[in-house]
Design a protein around this motif. Structure first.
Motif, PDB file in Angstrom:
ATOM      1  N   ASP A   1     -10.331   2.955   5.494  1.00  0.00           N
ATOM      2  CA  ASP A   1     -11.319   2.946   4.597  1.00  0.00           C
ATOM      3  C   ASP A   1     -10.865   1.757   3.594  1.00  0.00           C
ATOM      4  O   ASP A   1     -11.757   0.902   3.404  1.00  0.00           O
ATOM      5  CB  ASP A   1     -11.660   3.926   3.945  1.00  0.00           C
ATOM      6  N   PHE A   2      -9.961   1.781   3.058  1.00  0.00           N
ATOM      7  CA  PHE A   2      -9.343   0.630   1.981  1.00  0.00           C
ATOM      8  C   PHE A   2      -9.273  -0.558   2.597  1.00  0.00           C
ATOM      9  O   PHE A   2      -9.989  -1.563   1.989  1.00  0.00           O
ATOM     10  CB  PHE A   2      -8.121   1.056   1.306  1.00  0.00           C
TER      11      PHE A   2
ATOM     12  N   LEU B   1       0.809  -1.073  -0.022  1.00  0.00           N
ATOM     13  CA  LEU B   1      -0.033   0.002  -0.084  1.00  0.00           C
ATOM     14  C   LEU B   1       0.876   1.259   0.166  1.00  0.00           C
ATOM     15  O   LEU B   1       1.752   1.324   0.925  1.00  0.00           O
ATOM     16  CB  LEU B   1      -0.816  -0.073   1.090  1.00  0.00           C
TER      17      LEU B   1
ATOM     18  N   CYS C   1       3.239  -1.384   3.968  1.00  0.00           N
ATOM     19  CA  CYS C   1       2.746  -0.099   3.737  1.00  0.00           C
ATOM     20  C   CYS C   1       3.586   0.865   3.635  1.00  0.00           C
ATOM     21  O   CYS C   1       4.747   1.116   4.276  1.00  0.00           O
ATOM     22  CB  CYS C   1       1.545   0.419   4.774  1.00  0.00           C
TER      23      CYS C   1
ATOM     24  N   SER D   1      -8.171   7.218   4.360  1.00  0.00           N
ATOM     25  CA  SER D   1      -8.353   6.606   3.163  1.00  0.00           C
ATOM     26  C   SER D   1      -7.917   5.024   3.341  1.00  0.00           C
ATOM     27  O   SER D   1      -8.124   4.300   2.767  1.00  0.00           O
ATOM     28  CB  SER D   1      -7.565   7.275   2.220  1.00  0.00           C
ATOM     29  N   LEU D   2      -6.436   4.918   4.212  1.00  0.00           N
ATOM     30  CA  LEU D   2      -5.824   3.688   4.403  1.00  0.00           C
ATOM     31  C   LEU D   2      -6.716   2.751   5.206  1.00  0.00           C
ATOM     32  O   LEU D   2      -6.947   1.767   4.779  1.00  0.00           O
ATOM     33  CB  LEU D   2      -4.732   3.820   5.265  1.00  0.00           C
TER      34      LEU D   2
ATOM     35  N   VAL E   1      -3.532   4.536  -2.287  1.00  0.00           N
ATOM     36  CA  VAL E   1      -4.558   5.158  -1.510  1.00  0.00           C
ATOM     37  C   VAL E   1      -4.313   6.579  -1.595  1.00  0.00           C
ATOM     38  O   VAL E   1      -3.371   6.870  -1.778  1.00  0.00           O
ATOM     39  CB  VAL E   1      -4.781   4.509  -0.082  1.00  0.00           C
ATOM     40  N   ASP E   2      -5.516   7.515  -1.258  1.00  0.00           N
ATOM     41  CA  ASP E   2      -5.510   8.594  -1.228  1.00  0.00           C
ATOM     42  C   ASP E   2      -4.566   9.533  -0.252  1.00  0.00           C
ATOM     43  O   ASP E   2      -4.232   8.987   0.722  1.00  0.00           O
ATOM     44  CB  ASP E   2      -6.737   9.342  -1.043  1.00  0.00           C
TER      45      ASP E   2
ATOM     46  N   GLN F   1       1.080   5.449  -1.743  1.00  0.00           N
ATOM     47  CA  GLN F   1       0.442   6.685  -2.432  1.00  0.00           C
ATOM     48  C   GLN F   1       0.815   7.030  -3.855  1.00  0.00           C
ATOM     49  O   GLN F   1       1.686   6.952  -4.287  1.00  0.00           O
ATOM     50  CB  GLN F   1       0.411   7.825  -1.771  1.00  0.00           C
TER      51      GLN F   1
ATOM     52  N   ASN G   1      -5.933  -9.027   0.269  1.00  0.00           N
ATOM     53  CA  ASN G   1      -6.901  -8.159  -0.653  1.00  0.00           C
ATOM     54  C   ASN G   1      -7.949  -8.921  -1.026  1.00  0.00           C
ATOM     55  O   ASN G   1      -7.662  -9.984  -2.096  1.00  0.00           O
ATOM     56  CB  ASN G   1      -6.014  -7.466  -1.874  1.00  0.00           C
TER      57      ASN G   1
ATOM     58  N   THR H   1      -6.774   1.374  -7.059  1.00  0.00           N
ATOM     59  CA  THR H   1      -6.634   2.539  -6.214  1.00  0.00           C
ATOM     60  C   THR H   1      -7.941   2.745  -5.567  1.00  0.00           C
ATOM     61  O   THR H   1      -8.994   1.961  -5.771  1.00  0.00           O
ATOM     62  CB  THR H   1      -6.595   4.013  -7.228  1.00  0.00           C
ATOM     63  N   ASP H   2      -8.103   3.792  -4.573  1.00  0.00           N
ATOM     64  CA  ASP H   2      -9.271   3.925  -3.936  1.00  0.00           C
ATOM     65  C   ASP H   2     -10.094   5.172  -4.522  1.00  0.00           C
ATOM     66  O   ASP H   2     -11.099   5.690  -3.977  1.00  0.00           O
ATOM     67  CB  ASP H   2      -9.046   4.270  -2.538  1.00  0.00           C
TER      68      ASP H   2
END
Length: 382
Positions: free
Chosen positions: A134-135, A95, A159, A131-132, A118-119, A97, A149, A360-361
């Protein structure tokens, strides 16, 4: 708009009055750089063994508060070896960005792992803890042998958040999420030497942190990197792997696993030591410039990226947030045509051909920022 841009050019030039062309970030050499490099040459220890390599590692450990620091040939290789030490395997996921320099995604790819983007948060430009979380809640599940996943079926092994432009992200929250999910945290602090979050230096929130000393960094040795950790076994293995996995012996050449030629040469370390001695001066100088920029651009109605709450930034690269893509491009054109180097943020990783397949998210903030960020000159002012 032209009047506003002209005022911007005039103000930046006023901060560097002796230069006809204002670069984005030039190195500053006025300490012991020449003396230390010549001393390293005279010692004949110019490769990856030498007194300055040892000294550099001691200085980095003391500066960051980490127990161990390993000198690496550059920041990208430091990231690569960090992921190897994290146990990331081929076809596993990491994970990260999308709003980052390509070294982050490249290092993940060196071990045939797959980035998942992720955002970021708008106020830090770094990975968003929300964002992390939520993903992971929506796409991941815990199993006996790790986190997987649910969409891809691959294990999420690590990460890698990044402190963009030296602005610390909410790394304590990210570390807590990684701890909760059992995901190895490798902190990309390449740009944030001298930056602190909640009174702790960046790079020490996970098991591994990495730094870069490229030619455009706050402290440079031409090319160089460092890996820091509090884990003795990780430190020993990092030094072993980056020294071609050679078993120590006075004359025999025995290597017990696949290793890497990743140790920083003594010549580079000599330059780095001289630069590290001046880090407080560099950061003080850059923070004064940032405060001047903040005051000027606030009056101009342009958003200047100020250090986030609970952090102290090294202000490696100063950044403006323009109103939209059109204004961003107009400012880039005007400044570069008038002797002031500016640049946009890097192309988002998921927009590059080799990473366009990556999950991506949605990257709402990343896309918004990519259309608006302009980096402005941030180098040392004599």
């Amino acid at each position: 708009m032209v009047e506003k841009f002209q005022k911007t050019v005039d103000f930046v030039k006023s901060q560097y009055p002796d230069k006809n062309f204002i670069a984005l970030h030039e190195p500053a050499f006025f300490g012991n750089e020449r003396n230390y490099v010549l001393d390293a040459i005279d010692s004949t220890f110019v490769s990856s063994v030498g007194a300055y390599v040892n000294r550099f590692e001691e200085m980095m450990a003391e500066l960051t508060g980490a127990k161990y620091a390993i000198a690496i040939v550059n920041g990208t290789n430091a990231l690569h070896i960090g992921l190897v030490l994290a146990g990331v395997k081929s076809n596993e996921e990491v994970l990260s960005q999308a709003l980052t320099f390509i070294a982050t995604a490249n290092a993940i790819s060196y071990i045939n792992a797959i980035p998942v983007f992720v955002d970021v948060d708008q106020e830090t430009l770094g990975m968003s803890p929300q964002s992390l979380r939520d993903f992971l809640v929506h796409h991941a599940e815990k199993r006996a042998d790790g986190v997987y996943n649910k969409t891809s079926g691959r294990r999420i092994a690590a990460c890698v958040p990044m402190h963009t432009f030296g602005l610390p992200c909410k790394i304590d929250e990210i570390a807590a999420i990684c701890e909760e999910w059992g995901i190895f945290l490798v902190e990309d602090a390449a740009e944030s030497l001298g930056s602190y979050y909640k009174d702790k230096h960046t790079g020490v929130f996970g098991k591994i942190g990495v730094f870069s000393f490229n030619g455009n960094k706050t402290v440079t040795c031409g090319g160089g990197g460092a890996l820091i950790t509090d884990d003795e076994e990780i430190a020993k293995r990092a030094k072993h792997l980056t020294t071609q996995a050679k078993v120590p012996h006075k004359w025999e050449f025995v290597h017990d696993e696949i290793g890497y030629n990743y140790r920083m040469p003594n010549l580079n370390a000599a330059l780095a030591c001289a630069q590290l001695e001046q880090l407080p001066l560099f950061i003080e100088n850059k923070r004064v410039l940032a405060e001047r920029y903040l005051d000027f651009f606030s009056k101009m109605g342009i958003q200047f990226m100020h250090e986030p709450q609970s952090s102290r930034s090294n202000y490696w690269l100063n950044a403006l947030i323009m109103d939209d893509l059109e204004e961003r491009n107009a400012l880039l054109t005007f400044t570069n045509d008038n002797g002031v180097m500016t640049r946009p943020v890097w192309e988002l990783m998921n927009r590059l051909p080799m990473f366009k397949h990556c999950q991506t998210d949605g990257l709402e903030n990343s896309i918004w920022l990519a259309d608006r960020i302009v980096n402005i000159p941030s180098g040392f002012r004599p």
